[in-house]
Design an enzyme around this catalytic site. Sequence first.
Site, PDB file in Angstrom:
ATOM      1  N   LYS A 169       0.864  -1.184   0.000  1.00 18.28           N
ATOM      2  CA  LYS A 169       0.000   0.000   0.000  1.00 18.28           C
ATOM      3  C   LYS A 169       0.897   1.229   0.000  1.00 18.28           C
ATOM      4  CE  LYS A 169      -1.924   2.896   3.167  1.00 18.28           C
ATOM      5  NZ  LYS A 169      -2.066   4.043   2.315  1.00 18.28           N
ATOM      6  N   GLU A 244      10.450   1.466   9.951  1.00 16.57           N
ATOM      7  CA  GLU A 244      11.386   2.559   9.632  1.00 16.57           C
ATOM      8  C   GLU A 244      10.628   3.848   9.934  1.00 16.57           C
ATOM      9  OE1 GLU A 244      14.446   2.279   8.790  1.00 16.57           O
ATOM     10  OE2 GLU A 244      14.602   0.182   8.236  1.00 16.57           O
ATOM     11  N   CYS A 278      13.624  11.302   6.550  1.00 17.49           N
ATOM     12  CA  CYS A 278      13.722  10.865   7.951  1.00 17.49           C
ATOM     13  C   CYS A 278      15.140  11.056   8.487  1.00 17.49           C
ATOM     14  CB  CYS A 278      13.313   9.410   8.048  1.00 17.49           C
ATOM     15  SG  CYS A 278      14.193   8.401   6.859  1.00 17.49           S
ATOM     16  N   GLU A 378      10.153  16.672  14.791  1.00 16.27           N
ATOM     17  CA  GLU A 378      10.706  16.526  13.432  1.00 16.27           C
ATOM     18  C   GLU A 378      10.066  17.612  12.558  1.00 16.27           C
ATOM     19  OE1 GLU A 378       9.346  12.835  11.675  1.00 16.27           O
ATOM     20  OE2 GLU A 378      11.154  12.609  10.496  1.00 16.27           O
TER      21      GLU A 378
HETATM   22  P1  NAP Z   1       2.692   8.583   7.736  1.00 16.93           P
HETATM   23  O1  NAP Z   1       1.622   9.559   7.905  1.00 16.93           O
HETATM   24  O2  NAP Z   1       3.062   7.720   8.878  1.00 16.93           O
HETATM   25  O3  NAP Z   1       2.251   7.687   6.480  1.00 16.93           O
HETATM   26  C1  NAP Z   1       3.057   6.659   5.942  1.00 16.93           C
HETATM   27  C2  NAP Z   1       2.172   5.631   5.261  1.00 16.93           C
HETATM   28  O4  NAP Z   1       1.345   5.026   6.253  1.00 16.93           O
HETATM   29  C3  NAP Z   1       1.202   6.209   4.221  1.00 16.93           C
HETATM   30  O5  NAP Z   1       1.039   5.246   3.198  1.00 16.93           O
HETATM   31  C4  NAP Z   1      -0.067   6.365   5.018  1.00 16.93           C
HETATM   32  O6  NAP Z   1      -1.222   6.369   4.240  1.00 16.93           O
HETATM   33  C5  NAP Z   1      -0.009   5.107   5.858  1.00 16.93           C
HETATM   34  N1  NAP Z   1      -0.865   5.133   7.039  1.00 16.93           N
HETATM   35  C6  NAP Z   1      -1.190   6.189   7.822  1.00 16.93           C
HETATM   36  N2  NAP Z   1      -2.024   5.781   8.815  1.00 16.93           N
HETATM   37  C7  NAP Z   1      -2.210   4.458   8.648  1.00 16.93           C
HETATM   38  C8  NAP Z   1      -2.967   3.465   9.327  1.00 16.93           C
HETATM   39  N3  NAP Z   1      -3.703   3.765  10.403  1.00 16.93           N
HETATM   40  N4  NAP Z   1      -2.948   2.194   8.866  1.00 16.93           N
HETATM   41  C9  NAP Z   1      -2.223   1.872   7.781  1.00 16.93           C
HETATM   42  N5  NAP Z   1      -1.481   2.764   7.079  1.00 16.93           N
HETATM   43  C10 NAP Z   1      -1.468   4.041   7.510  1.00 16.93           C
HETATM   44  O7  NAP Z   1       4.051   9.242   7.267  1.00 16.93           O
HETATM   45  P2  NAP Z   1       4.302  10.271   6.096  1.00 16.93           P
HETATM   46  O8  NAP Z   1       3.864  11.624   6.489  1.00 16.93           O
HETATM   47  O9  NAP Z   1       3.778   9.719   4.806  1.00 16.93           O
HETATM   48  O10 NAP Z   1       5.907  10.216   6.010  1.00 16.93           O
HETATM   49  C11 NAP Z   1       6.703  11.006   6.803  1.00 16.93           C
HETATM   50  C12 NAP Z   1       7.240  10.237   8.001  1.00 16.93           C
HETATM   51  O11 NAP Z   1       7.897   9.057   7.545  1.00 16.93           O
HETATM   52  C13 NAP Z   1       8.274  11.027   8.763  1.00 16.93           C
HETATM   53  O12 NAP Z   1       8.061  10.864  10.129  1.00 16.93           O
HETATM   54  C14 NAP Z   1       9.584  10.368   8.342  1.00 16.93           C
HETATM   55  O13 NAP Z   1      10.623  10.521   9.268  1.00 16.93           O
HETATM   56  C15 NAP Z   1       9.163   8.963   8.167  1.00 16.93           C
HETATM   57  N6  NAP Z   1      10.093   8.246   7.283  1.00 16.93           N
HETATM   58  C16 NAP Z   1      10.916   7.318   7.838  1.00 16.93           C
HETATM   59  C17 NAP Z   1      11.837   6.669   7.035  1.00 16.93           C
HETATM   60  C18 NAP Z   1      12.774   5.654   7.608  1.00 16.93           C
HETATM   61  O14 NAP Z   1      13.346   4.903   6.830  1.00 16.93           O
HETATM   62  N7  NAP Z   1      12.955   5.582   8.919  1.00 16.93           N
HETATM   63  C19 NAP Z   1      11.901   6.955   5.666  1.00 16.93           C
HETATM   64  C20 NAP Z   1      11.028   7.902   5.143  1.00 16.93           C
HETATM   65  C21 NAP Z   1      10.113   8.542   5.971  1.00 16.93           C
HETATM   66  P3  NAP Z   1      -2.237   7.629   4.318  1.00 16.93           P
HETATM   67  O15 NAP Z   1      -1.535   8.729   3.606  1.00 16.93           O
HETATM   68  O16 NAP Z   1      -3.464   7.120   3.638  1.00 16.93           O
HETATM   69  O17 NAP Z   1      -2.479   7.991   5.739  1.00 16.93           O
END
Ligand code: NAP
Length: 475
Positions: A169, A244, A278, A378
């Site tokens: 997804k 991650e 991240c 962040e």
């Molecule tokens: P996010 O809001 O956590 O969303 C990530 C993914 O999870 C999206 O596909 C989102 O879909 C989905 N998601 C959200 N709520 C969910 C739920 N209840 N059940 C299943 N899936 C769900 O993060 P983001 O804003 O896209 O990305 C930014 C974050 O990612 C930052 O905190 C960054 O540090 C972190 N990140 C970490 C890494 C690493 O390798 N450690 C790499 C890149 C990014 P929806 O959009 O539909 O909610």
Amino acid sequence: MLYINGEWRPANSGKTMEVINPATGEKIADVASAGKGETQEAIEAANAAFSIWRKRTAQERSAYLERIADKLQEKKEELARTITTEMGKPLGEARREVDSSAAYVKWFAEEAKRVYGETIPANQSDKHLMILRQPIGVAAAITPWNFPLSMIARKIAPAIAAGCTVVIKPAPATPLSAMKMFECFDEADLPKGVANLIIGPAEEVGPVLTGSPIVRKITFTGSTAVGKLLLKQSADTVKKVSMELGGHAPFIVFEDADLEAAAKGAIATKFVNNGQTCICTNRIYVHESIKEEFGKILAEKARGLKVGNGLEDGVNVGPLINQASYEKVQRHVQDAVAKNGQVLCGGNPYEEDGLGGYFFEPTVITNATEDMQIATEETFGPVAPIFSFKEEAEVIEKANNTPYGLAAYFYTSDLSRGLRVMAELDYGIVGLNDPAPVTPQGPFGGYKESGIGREGGKSGILEYLEEKYISIHMI
Ligand code: NAP
């Protein structure tokens, strides 16, 4: 479109959702929006394919991955333009993301052939003890928008290399890059059901993936808040997990550092992807004796960054992904200024004729203090706060004083200090005089609330394998 069991198809309900170009605010596509039913179908297709895929030889799985990597490279320009159009990063960065995705796929094509078992010296002469490493089963992957291609590559490649099948997804903000990647799978003749694409709202798709007893592995990249929720949801079926999650990288400049190299490194780690990674630098700690000089160099370099639509030549910094990100960046700047932060450059929304979207000036703020929001949250945007320190022990304590532990960077020319500090930073990734530590052969992952597990490196494929211990009594 969704891709289930080797077929492109719309959602059962006919529902679609819009994809917006963040640089212009314009709609660029409508894509299928799946619900619970299609998610379940995808899980079942992956399960049916697993019994066949797991029996393919490692060499066969490797050959599919090699073909996929080649396809990614063939379509590099098209993929890069798709990434830039749906998430805003400059085209040069998008091209590097395609290269990096292909490199991860190639790495795991090689790793597929190195899943060794073990024999263990037995404690009885009539016993034979061994370990087999076997694919865990159906893996579900959930990915974010900031690296819409490489986050998928880093999950699907090790999974299918190990013999697992996958349901993915992607973030609904960036489904087009995912669809392009699945075109590569299709053209590489990956057997049906091995990789399935479900685009849809989290609240529909997420609980089906986490609740399914068929899904044996959840691999997630995204925020720490959502990661915690997925961990809870996965507990009932006791799944193996890789997480991650968020980061809050410190960037330390010691008094003996090469200031020019450190400032270049700070620019690279802060403003890449407009601060939306991240592992982006979030707190710059500079020794008090060089703080002023370093601030000047950094601000001058930040002023030289060109803001604009990532498709245009020479642009270094694109738009933020959405309104919420834009507001967070503004909130962090306003809070820092209210607490006596001094803006050395930027600090305002970036406006130019013909640009829509959420643009913000590359910003450097000095005199940052630990009570500012930016010191603990962040930012995920183009704001570089400079803090100062006096002693090595003090700055290590400050750098580690966070629930996060993903990436940390520090600059010094003192070898002994380098060895001391790298050991003491509580982070999964440390760049010593190196702003670009990420590479397929290195394990990527975080300590503490930044995650569980590693992607890439020798350990990346282990996340998709179970260890089976066998004891044979020779009677
Ligand atoms: P996010 O809001 O956590 O969303 C990530 C993914 O999870 C999206 O596909 C989102 O879909 C989905 N998601 C959200 N709520 C969910 C739920 N209840 N059940 C299943 N899936 C769900 O993060 P983001 O804003 O896209 O990305 C930014 C974050 O990612 C930052 O905190 C960054 O540090 C972190 N990140 C970490 C890494 C690493 O390798 N450690 C790499 C890149 C990014 P929806 O959009 O539909 O909610």
